[in-house]
Design an enzyme around this catalytic site. Structure first.
Site, PDB file in Angstrom:
ATOM      1  N   SER B 202       0.838  -1.203   0.000  1.00 28.50           N
ATOM      2  CA  SER B 202       0.000   0.000   0.000  1.00 28.50           C
ATOM      3  C   SER B 202       0.873   1.253   0.000  1.00 28.50           C
ATOM      4  O   SER B 202       2.056   1.213   0.319  1.00 28.50           O
ATOM      5  CB  SER B 202      -0.903  -0.006   1.225  1.00 28.50           C
ATOM      6  OG  SER B 202      -0.131  -0.155   2.387  1.00 28.50           O
ATOM      7  N   ALA B 204       1.398   5.221   1.555  1.00 27.49           N
ATOM      8  CA  ALA B 204       1.227   5.820   2.877  1.00 27.49           C
ATOM      9  C   ALA B 204      -0.198   6.328   3.034  1.00 27.49           C
ATOM     10  O   ALA B 204      -0.771   6.885   2.096  1.00 27.49           O
ATOM     11  CB  ALA B 204       2.195   6.984   3.041  1.00 27.49           C
ATOM     12  N   ILE B 205      -0.796   6.097   4.204  1.00 25.75           N
ATOM     13  CA  ILE B 205      -2.076   6.741   4.497  1.00 25.75           C
ATOM     14  C   ILE B 205      -1.804   7.828   5.533  1.00 25.75           C
ATOM     15  O   ILE B 205      -1.997   8.998   5.285  1.00 25.75           O
ATOM     16  CB  ILE B 205      -3.116   5.721   4.988  1.00 25.75           C
ATOM     17  CG1 ILE B 205      -3.297   4.625   3.924  1.00 25.75           C
ATOM     18  CG2 ILE B 205      -4.430   6.434   5.245  1.00 25.75           C
ATOM     19  CD1 ILE B 205      -4.263   3.539   4.291  1.00 25.75           C
ATOM     20  N   THR B 211       5.224   1.098   1.719  1.00 25.66           N
ATOM     21  CA  THR B 211       6.152   0.261   0.958  1.00 25.66           C
ATOM     22  C   THR B 211       6.065   0.600  -0.525  1.00 25.66           C
ATOM     23  O   THR B 211       7.092   0.676  -1.220  1.00 25.66           O
ATOM     24  CB  THR B 211       5.843  -1.225   1.207  1.00 25.66           C
ATOM     25  OG1 THR B 211       6.102  -1.505   2.580  1.00 25.66           O
ATOM     26  CG2 THR B 211       6.710  -2.112   0.350  1.00 25.66           C
ATOM     27  N   ASP B 264     -10.296  -0.302  17.677  1.00 26.45           N
ATOM     28  CA  ASP B 264      -9.657  -1.512  17.186  1.00 26.45           C
ATOM     29  C   ASP B 264     -10.643  -2.663  17.139  1.00 26.45           C
ATOM     30  O   ASP B 264     -11.472  -2.820  18.023  1.00 26.45           O
ATOM     31  CB  ASP B 264      -8.479  -1.888  18.089  1.00 26.45           C
ATOM     32  CG  ASP B 264      -7.260  -1.049  17.743  1.00 26.45           C
ATOM     33  OD1 ASP B 264      -7.195  -0.567  16.597  1.00 26.45           O
ATOM     34  OD2 ASP B 264      -6.392  -0.884  18.607  1.00 26.45           O
ATOM     35  N   SER B 272      -9.088  -7.913   7.159  1.00 23.86           N
ATOM     36  CA  SER B 272      -8.433  -6.972   6.261  1.00 23.86           C
ATOM     37  C   SER B 272      -7.146  -7.575   5.693  1.00 23.86           C
ATOM     38  O   SER B 272      -6.920  -7.577   4.479  1.00 23.86           O
ATOM     39  CB  SER B 272      -8.127  -5.682   7.028  1.00 23.86           C
ATOM     40  OG  SER B 272      -7.240  -4.865   6.310  1.00 23.86           O
ATOM     41  N   LYS B 296       0.801  -0.666  16.577  1.00 21.54           N
ATOM     42  CA  LYS B 296      -0.569  -1.154  16.731  1.00 21.54           C
ATOM     43  C   LYS B 296      -0.641  -2.210  17.831  1.00 21.54           C
ATOM     44  O   LYS B 296      -1.622  -2.287  18.562  1.00 21.54           O
ATOM     45  CB  LYS B 296      -1.038  -1.753  15.399  1.00 21.54           C
ATOM     46  CG  LYS B 296      -2.539  -1.940  15.333  1.00 21.54           C
ATOM     47  CD  LYS B 296      -2.994  -2.113  13.890  1.00 21.54           C
ATOM     48  CE  LYS B 296      -4.489  -1.965  13.776  1.00 21.54           C
ATOM     49  NZ  LYS B 296      -4.918  -0.604  13.505  1.00 21.54           N
TER      50      LYS B 296
END
Lengths: 501, 501
Positions: B202, B204-205, B211, B264, B272, B296
């Site tokens: 993915s 960056a959010i 990556t 969470d 996911s 996390k």
């Protein structure tokens, strides 16, 4: 951190109750703060704060040193064109962490709910967090102690009214039933008996008319608490719009998300109703529960459960609550829409020959209960006392006096355009679809055009002949009639006939 | 009902992933359909559909016969300027009723979740309903059978890839740890050993680099499934961006709301990760769980619980899952930001003297596990096989070959502006705040400017003297440096020193 300020102006965009601000994606503030589109931002204008969602503008209607505000954002911030405002990341909401606790099985405490309601009432909680909170409360998510705590929290974050008189009476109707304007009859009957009943009502949200909309065609309703107090001190009763006060302000914000989310919560419903009643200083409350397939309460069993919750939570708050389950299967009265409903009310008060008897009867029953709860009428005699007050003209006189005290009695407006919908065959009226009826009245223009709506000429069980009028649509323009008629042509019938065999 | 059509055009407003359409409140369609601001509407253009939120425009930038679309709405609908479109009330979403069932204690079935994921993946579910769904899944809201059903549903509403080779390996890292770019090392090591590893990553959010962002400074990553297949058939491995596929498409949409909601959910997290892995055809997956106060997974116990869930749900789906808990208390490597992280990766592959040993060591451990899981290395020998392949240059050769196959190896860009942050006192580095470090790198411009970010010169435990460089900020403009420095001045220190006693 140094802040670059932006010139504020109106965007001319209505985003309903969701404040939105518009900034150029290439403006210095967005770059410096790393503001992405759809981020929550805080706007500060001379000490006033606004929380809003950011949308990025890439076209030229906005300059790089400007920020534009949607209508609700503009009103909330109270900005003036050209003010220099600061924009920053909103403070972290600590109250939202309580949602996590509840997810992990820890019941909500009063302190947690108080912090949440405080942030909710100030518009600091984003819609997705409101949706999460409502989901956690949905079904039986709140037990009785949590519901009591939530109701208290809702009361405590808003204004609270107290009265010298006692007892202070109130009534409430749960779930929409078109035309069910008993409040405009119960208040003058009860007040005419010298009982205090300071009634705040809401405007229509999804219906064709709210009680406040209907009252507004007869008198001003947009009173603040001081003005409301003057009316009640003089006339014992009032019927004003509650939206101008900060009575249980979190409730209105929760309702905005609850409605489209469409998850019922007993606890939220009870807290919503009782917080408003307690905050406005009511001591004894009669609650009308219309039971029917299209109302909020679908069965007698559901009414029983809800009733128990209302009475229990009310008692914990020092409120005496009584509920009465009523017939919610058919519209009440004839008119749907503010002015048309007001005319039904006036006809009952004036004891006009064609006054709708169902509306009169419901009002007498409810007023009778209120008089008994208030200790004014001995048990079993409330209804006849109410009837007497209505029939001898005292209720009408009191209603006119209340209207005058609120700013002056008005004559309801009449629509310039009408269209009569007739039966295409003879038969018997099997049912009237109250939801479709409300929708048609809204398309005709209600409640925005107070004179618009529909008038029913038949009730379930009536025998009709071909070409007999079923209902009349009222609108201020041919367009309104056109929209409503188009809608009725493509839907199930509003008035369902069982044809002759 | 007759529909009036409107001319469509771009609004020039970026509303991120929330499609918004703009219509005049006085236009015929809004009046006829009773569309209020913030209502959900469906726009139809030549058979293509869009669901969007409506905002009302009252100023003149929009004509009464026009509808303007926000950027995401425009892209989603695939409209052409001036197309005549129809706007109507969206169909009722039946899937959303399953939320009510879950509220009332009925577990989600596969069929319910499949219907929900289908609507979610097509953008038909409003944010408040997504928030409600996530809340119902939060904590332990989903049991193992529901998590398996959700994972299957997520897979089944998207594309699915199959490979001729077996076993197909994958790796994943849960929760951000700046600089932890082991994927760019593990894939070439494993592929150099002839093991198939088609990696999708993915962007960056919220971090300074994903990556895919880091890989993109070295080679194109925007490949479709056919192109990805050609790379893997030739080189056994690839590192591409997963966002260009419809692999578990509901997941991306849920994540958009999950992140700000900050609740969470074990079940959602597992679904996911595993839905993406299974849909891309992976058979055996190694999952890196960095454990630390800012990642996390906060504790070894939490890692244990999560690990058990991943392995159990994976097994039900035919996926062999292994997890490895790693140190998540400090950043990995030196660079933060796409190009700066890519340089760390290249230094390790090229066995440069100053290459970051922590990044190298983590990659060798993970690659070793993958080789053992694939059956390529006997148990206990994977790490040494990986080291051999890295040290003899085969991993570098393979990485270059993969980059060439993806479209050509690129030289990472270098930032034109740098600023060195030095120690104001002598002492020992007690900790590096990975969140503040990522934020500073983002303010410097990462990942939008791929060369921007930060380079660390120290690690926790290092002894520093006054004026010794702690980190260097990189930016493409003086403004970027300015924003990052301003931020660092007002926050807790990124590099925390324990001063000499």
């Amino acid at each position: 951190m140094t802040f670059v300020r932006l010139h504020v102006r109106r965007a001319g965009i209505d985003t309903y109750q969701q404040p939105v601000v518009y900034m150029r994606s290439d403006c210095h503030v967005c770059r410096a703060e790393g503001f992405e589109a759809q981020a929550q931002v805080e706007v500060i204008d001379d000490g006033r704060h606004l929380l809003a969602i950011l949308h990025h503008v890439s076209s030229d209607w906005l300059a790089r040193d400007e920020i534009a505000l949607s209508d609700i954002a503009w009103t909330t911030l109270g900005a003036t064109d050209g003010d220099l405002v600061e924009v920053r990341h909103p403070p972290v909401l600590e109250s939202v962490a309580h949602l996590r606790g509840k997810v992990h099985g820890r019941p909500f405490t009063y302190e947690a709910l108080r912090a949440l309601m405080d942030d909710v009432s100030h518009g600091r909680v984003a819609d997705i967090h409101l949706a999460s909170l409502i989901t956690l409360c949905a079904g039986d998510g709140l037990d009785v102690p949590e519901t009591v705590a939530l109701t208290r929290a809702m009361i405590d974050v808003g204004e609270r009214v107290t009265w010298d008189e006692t007892p202070v009476m109130d009534k409430h109707c749960i779930g929409g039933l078109p035309g069910n304007r008993t409040t405009l009859l119960v208040v003058p009957i009860v007040a005419a008996c010298g009982v205090t009943m300071p009634k705040t009502s809401s405007r229509a949200i999804t219906s064709a008319a709210g009680t406040a909309d209907t009252m507004e065609v007869l008198a001003p309703v947009d009173l603040d608490l001081a003005a409301m107090r003057r009316v009640v001190e003089r006339e014992h009763g009032c019927i004003v719009w509650g939206g101008n006060t900060r009575i249980s302000p979190a409730d209105d914000i929760l309702i905005r998300v609850e409605r489209p989310l469409s998850l019922d919560s007993h606890g939220l419903l009870i807290a919503s109703i009782l917080s408003k009643k307690a905050a406005v200083g009511s001591q004894r409350v009669l609650i009308d529960l219309p039971v029917g397939p299209q109302t909020k309460v679908r069965s007698a069993a559901a009414a029983e459960v809800l009733s128990k919750g209302l009475v229990t939570v009310g008692a914990a708050l020092g409120l005496q609550v009584r509920t009465v389950a009523t017939d919610g299967t058919r519209p009440v009265g004839r008119g749907i829409g503010p002015a048309l409903e007001a005319m039904d009310v006036m006809a009952v008060l004036e004891r006009a020959p064609g006054a709708p008897q169902d509306l009169r009867e419901r009002a007498l029953v409810l007023a009778g209960w209120v008089l008994e709860m208030a200790g004014r009428a001995p048990d079993g005699t409330g209804r006849s006392m109410a009837r007497e007050v209505l029939d001898d003209g005292r209720a009408l006189a009191k209603f006119i006096a209340i209207c005058e005290a609120q700013g002056g009695l008005r004559v309801p407006p009449r629509a310039s355009h009408t269209h009569v919908v007739v039966a295409h065959a003879s038969g018997t009226v099997a049912a009237i679809d109250t939801r479709l009826l409300a929708r048609a009245a809204k398309l005709a223009g209600a409640p925005r055009d107070p004179s618009a709506g529909a008038v029913l000429h038949v009730q379930p069980g009536d025998r009709v002949e071909v070409a007999q009028p079923l209902l009349t649509l009222h609108a201020v323009s041919p367009g309104g009639l056109h929209y409503a008629l188009n809608f009725m042509r493509t839907q199930l019938p509003v008035v369902r006939l069982e044809a002759d065999a």
